[in-house]
Scaffold this motif. Structure first.
Motif, short mmCIF file in Angstrom:
data_model
loop_
_atom_site.label_atom_id
_atom_site.label_comp_id
_atom_site.label_asym_id
_atom_site.label_seq_id
_atom_site.Cartn_x
_atom_site.Cartn_y
_atom_site.Cartn_z
N SER A 335 0.85 -1.22 0.00
CA SER A 335 0.00 0.00 0.00
C SER A 335 0.87 1.25 0.00
CB SER A 335 -0.91 0.02 1.24
OG SER A 335 -1.80 -1.06 1.20
N ILE A 336 1.90 1.25 0.84
CA ILE A 336 2.82 2.42 0.90
C ILE A 336 3.39 2.66 -0.50
CG2 ILE A 336 5.13 3.13 1.71
CD1 ILE A 336 4.36 1.77 4.42
N HIS A 337 3.79 1.58 -1.15
CA HIS A 337 4.38 1.74 -2.49
C HIS A 337 3.34 2.24 -3.49
CE1 HIS A 337 6.43 1.08 -6.24
NE2 HIS A 337 5.33 0.43 -6.64
N ASN A 338 2.15 1.64 -3.51
CA ASN A 338 1.14 2.02 -4.52
C ASN A 338 0.66 3.46 -4.33
OD1 ASN A 338 1.30 -0.45 -5.75
ND2 ASN A 338 -0.57 -1.28 -4.81
N LEU A 339 0.48 3.87 -3.07
CA LEU A 339 0.05 5.26 -2.83
C LEU A 339 1.15 6.22 -3.25
CD1 LEU A 339 -1.76 4.78 0.59
CD2 LEU A 339 -2.84 5.49 -1.56
N HIS A 340 2.39 5.86 -2.90
CA HIS A 340 3.52 6.71 -3.29
C HIS A 340 3.60 6.80 -4.82
CE1 HIS A 340 7.74 7.39 -4.53
NE2 HIS A 340 7.81 8.16 -3.45
N PHE A 341 3.32 5.68 -5.48
CA PHE A 341 3.41 5.64 -6.95
C PHE A 341 2.44 6.65 -7.57
CE2 PHE A 341 4.51 3.65 -10.92
CZ PHE A 341 3.40 3.85 -11.72
N LEU A 342 1.19 6.66 -7.08
CA LEU A 342 0.19 7.57 -7.68
C LEU A 342 0.42 9.01 -7.28
CD1 LEU A 342 -3.17 5.55 -7.60
CD2 LEU A 342 -1.55 5.87 -9.47
N VAL A 343 0.80 9.25 -6.00
CA VAL A 343 1.07 10.63 -5.58
C VAL A 343 2.28 11.16 -6.36
CG1 VAL A 343 1.81 12.07 -3.64
CG2 VAL A 343 0.02 10.36 -3.29
N HIS A 344 3.28 10.30 -6.54
CA HIS A 344 4.48 10.71 -7.30
C HIS A 344 4.15 10.89 -8.79
CE1 HIS A 344 8.63 11.16 -8.46
NE2 HIS A 344 8.58 10.06 -9.22
N LEU A 345 3.24 10.06 -9.31
CA LEU A 345 2.84 10.22 -10.72
C LEU A 345 2.25 11.62 -10.92
CD1 LEU A 345 2.20 9.13 -13.59
CD2 LEU A 345 0.01 8.31 -12.68
N MET A 346 1.42 12.07 -9.96
CA MET A 346 0.79 13.39 -10.12
C MET A 346 1.85 14.50 -9.97
SD MET A 346 -1.91 12.25 -10.96
CE MET A 346 -2.90 13.67 -11.35
N GLU A 347 2.91 14.26 -9.20
CA GLU A 347 4.00 15.25 -9.14
C GLU A 347 4.65 15.39 -10.53
OE1 GLU A 347 5.11 14.31 -4.44
OE2 GLU A 347 6.45 13.57 -6.04
N GLN A 348 4.80 14.25 -11.20
CA GLN A 348 5.38 14.28 -12.56
C GLN A 348 4.42 14.94 -13.55
OE1 GLN A 348 7.51 10.34 -13.56
NE2 GLN A 348 6.24 9.81 -11.81
N VAL A 349 3.12 14.71 -13.36
CA VAL A 349 2.12 15.36 -14.24
C VAL A 349 2.20 16.87 -14.06
CG1 VAL A 349 -0.39 15.74 -14.52
CG2 VAL A 349 0.54 13.40 -14.41
N ARG A 350 2.29 17.33 -12.80
CA ARG A 350 2.35 18.79 -12.55
C ARG A 350 3.64 19.37 -13.16
NH1 ARG A 350 0.35 17.05 -7.43
NH2 ARG A 350 2.37 17.39 -6.40
N GLU A 351 4.71 18.63 -13.06
CA GLU A 351 6.01 19.07 -13.64
C GLU A 351 5.86 19.19 -15.17
OE1 GLU A 351 8.25 20.10 -11.72
OE2 GLU A 351 9.53 20.68 -13.43
N ALA A 352 5.19 18.21 -15.77
CA ALA A 352 5.02 18.22 -17.23
C ALA A 352 4.14 19.38 -17.67
CB ALA A 352 4.41 16.90 -17.68
N ILE A 353 3.13 19.72 -16.85
CA ILE A 353 2.27 20.88 -17.19
C ILE A 353 3.11 22.15 -17.10
CG2 ILE A 353 0.28 22.27 -16.47
CD1 ILE A 353 -0.94 19.65 -15.33
N ARG A 354 3.92 22.22 -16.05
CA ARG A 354 4.76 23.41 -15.84
C ARG A 354 5.66 23.63 -17.08
NH1 ARG A 354 6.36 21.79 -10.91
NH2 ARG A 354 4.68 22.69 -9.69
N GLU A 355 6.10 22.50 -17.67
CA GLU A 355 7.03 22.60 -18.81
C GLU A 355 6.32 22.42 -20.15
OE1 GLU A 355 10.56 20.68 -15.98
OE2 GLU A 355 9.89 19.63 -17.79
N ASP A 356 4.95 22.50 -20.13
CA ASP A 356 4.17 22.44 -21.38
C ASP A 356 4.46 21.19 -22.21
OD1 ASP A 356 4.64 25.95 -21.55
OD2 ASP A 356 2.77 24.88 -21.01
N ARG A 357 4.58 20.04 -21.54
CA ARG A 357 4.89 18.82 -22.30
C ARG A 357 4.11 17.61 -21.77
NH1 ARG A 357 7.84 15.76 -19.17
NH2 ARG A 357 8.93 16.69 -17.38
N LEU A 358 2.84 17.83 -21.33
CA LEU A 358 2.08 16.71 -20.75
C LEU A 358 1.74 15.66 -21.79
CD1 LEU A 358 0.84 15.39 -18.32
CD2 LEU A 358 -1.25 16.72 -18.67
#
Ligand code: 1WJ
Ligand code: ZN
Length: 374
Positions: A335-358
């Motif tokens: 569970s710790i891993h799966n929750l971290h995976f999705l929360v971290h995925l959204m961090e990468q999504v926000r980074e990609a939006i910031r850099e206009d490359r989603l």
């Protein structure tokens, strides 16, 4: 001053995705965000400290379940849900509109509300816009959901039309019954099934009532994903850009990315903790069923690219052993891993939006993830 304020930071030049922040009385949420689900006032197997260590900024809980057990009066007596579960960040509570139609037995739907029998002990109970609002006021959640009906899928056009129009009337009754608008934000839930005209009507009716946020309901109920995306494309543009949009019950990594591309800011899903219970981990290469014999003597981490507590300290062989031995720590680590995976995925999504490359990020992610669909 409304309890909930959305700050739009920027829109991705490649897609319709938005980078934003939702300001609440219990802190700020960076969006797009994934919200861990703690249906019965606990994210299964996780402590608040572990949730904070994986940067969860908001968690969900549920009116239907807490109304049945332990009862909202007890939680009010305890000083509210934040105090009761020792969580000082944001909480969103769902209104029970989904459970009363999916869990409860013997339910009767009337204009007034829904009569049903508890799935726990058969007690005859009643939920209505007024009761669901009063319960959430007692729980003290930062974001409350309007009491709605989530129509089954598939459902007759006429049934969805009647149900959606009633959900709009119920939303208005929730607004009137809301006792603490300065402390708790009340989000409306757009319905309309898989019918574009009913979706448009629901969105226009609800946005004319001016809520601090809007959810897309009635989706992720068994329909093909392309249909869910079509409903988003039809409806999200009708929602105010200065308010958060929440896609309920979603979801898998691909759906989180596709939903963000279509302008969704908030997601929730039980998947990460639910699949953890049978030893399934989400990894950057797709799903991994760590219970499989092929991991018996695999002493590497669940995901070599992951920096979570489970991947830094334990091996697939060890977690496989715990799951097979029915040791609680096994499903906690997954569970710790799966929750971290999705929360971290959204961090990468926000980074990609910031850099206009989603869109590029999506293509890379799907390539690696093998689109081993969930
Ligand atoms: C999975 N797909 C899906 N979930 C959905 C939920 C949340 C389920 C709620 O139940 C608990 O998880 C089981 C969670 O409660 C904390 C969640 O918020 C919905 N809730 C409402 N009020 N209206 C909807 O139209 C609706 C649609 C959904 N589609
Ligand atoms: Zn990990």
């Amino acid at each position: 001053m409304s309890a909930i304020r959305y700050e739009l930071i920027k829109t991705c030049a490649q897609t319709g995705a938005r980078l934003g922040r939702v300001h609440t009385p219990h802190g700020t949420i960076d969006t797009p965000t994934f919200m861990p689900v703690g249906t019965q006032a606990s994210v299964k197997g996780m402590s608040p400290e572990e949730l904070k260590s994986l940067n969860a900024q908001i968690i969900l809980s549920n009116t239907y379940h807490l109304f049945l057990r332990p009862g909202h009066e007890l939680v009010r007596e305890a000083g509210g849900l934040h105090k009761f579960m020792n969580w000082d960040r944001a909480i969103l509570t769902d209104s029970g509109g989904f459970q009363v139609f999916s869990l409860a037995e013997m339910r009767k739907i009337r204009e007034e509300g829904v009569e049903f029998r508890s799935h726990l002990n058969g007690d005859k109970l009643f939920l209505s816009p007024e009761v669901a609002t009063e319960v959430q006021n007692a729980l003290g959640s930062d974001i409350m959901m309007a009491f709605d009906e989530c129509p089954p899928y598939p459902a007759e056009y006429e049934y969805v039309k009647q149900s959606t129009e009633r959900t709009t009337r119920w939303a208005e009754r929730c607004l009137k019954a809301h006792a603490r608008p300065h402390d708790q934000g009340l989000f409306a839930i757009v319905q309309g099934g898989m019918h574009k005209d009913l979706r448009r009507q629901s969105a226009l009716d609800l946005t004319s009532l001016d809520f601090p946020g809007y959810a897309m309901g009635g989706l992720s109920v068994g329909e093909p994903k392309h249909l869910m995306y079509e409903m988003l494309e039809e409806t999200v543009p009708l929602l105010p850009s200065g308010k958060p949009r929440y896609l309920m019950g979603v979801g898998s990594p691909d759906a989180l990315i596709e939903g963000s591309i279509r302008g969704i800011d908030m997601f929730d899903c039980v998947l990460p903790t639910r699949i953890a219970r049978n030893g399934t981990a989400m990894t950057s290469q797709g799903r991994l069923v760590v219970k499989n014999a092929k991991y018996t003597s695999d002493f590497g981490p669940l995901d070599p690219e992951c920096s979570c507590y489970a991947c830094r300290n334990y091996s697939r062989a060890y977690i496989r052993h715990l799951i097979r031995a029915d040791e609680m720590f096994g499903l906690r680590l997954t569970s710790i891993h799966n929750l971290h995976f999705l929360v971290h995925l959204m961090e990468q999504v926000r980074e990609a939006i910031r850099e206009d490359r989603l869109r590029d990020f999506r293509d890379e992610f799907f390539e690696k993830y093998g689109m081993a669909h969930n």
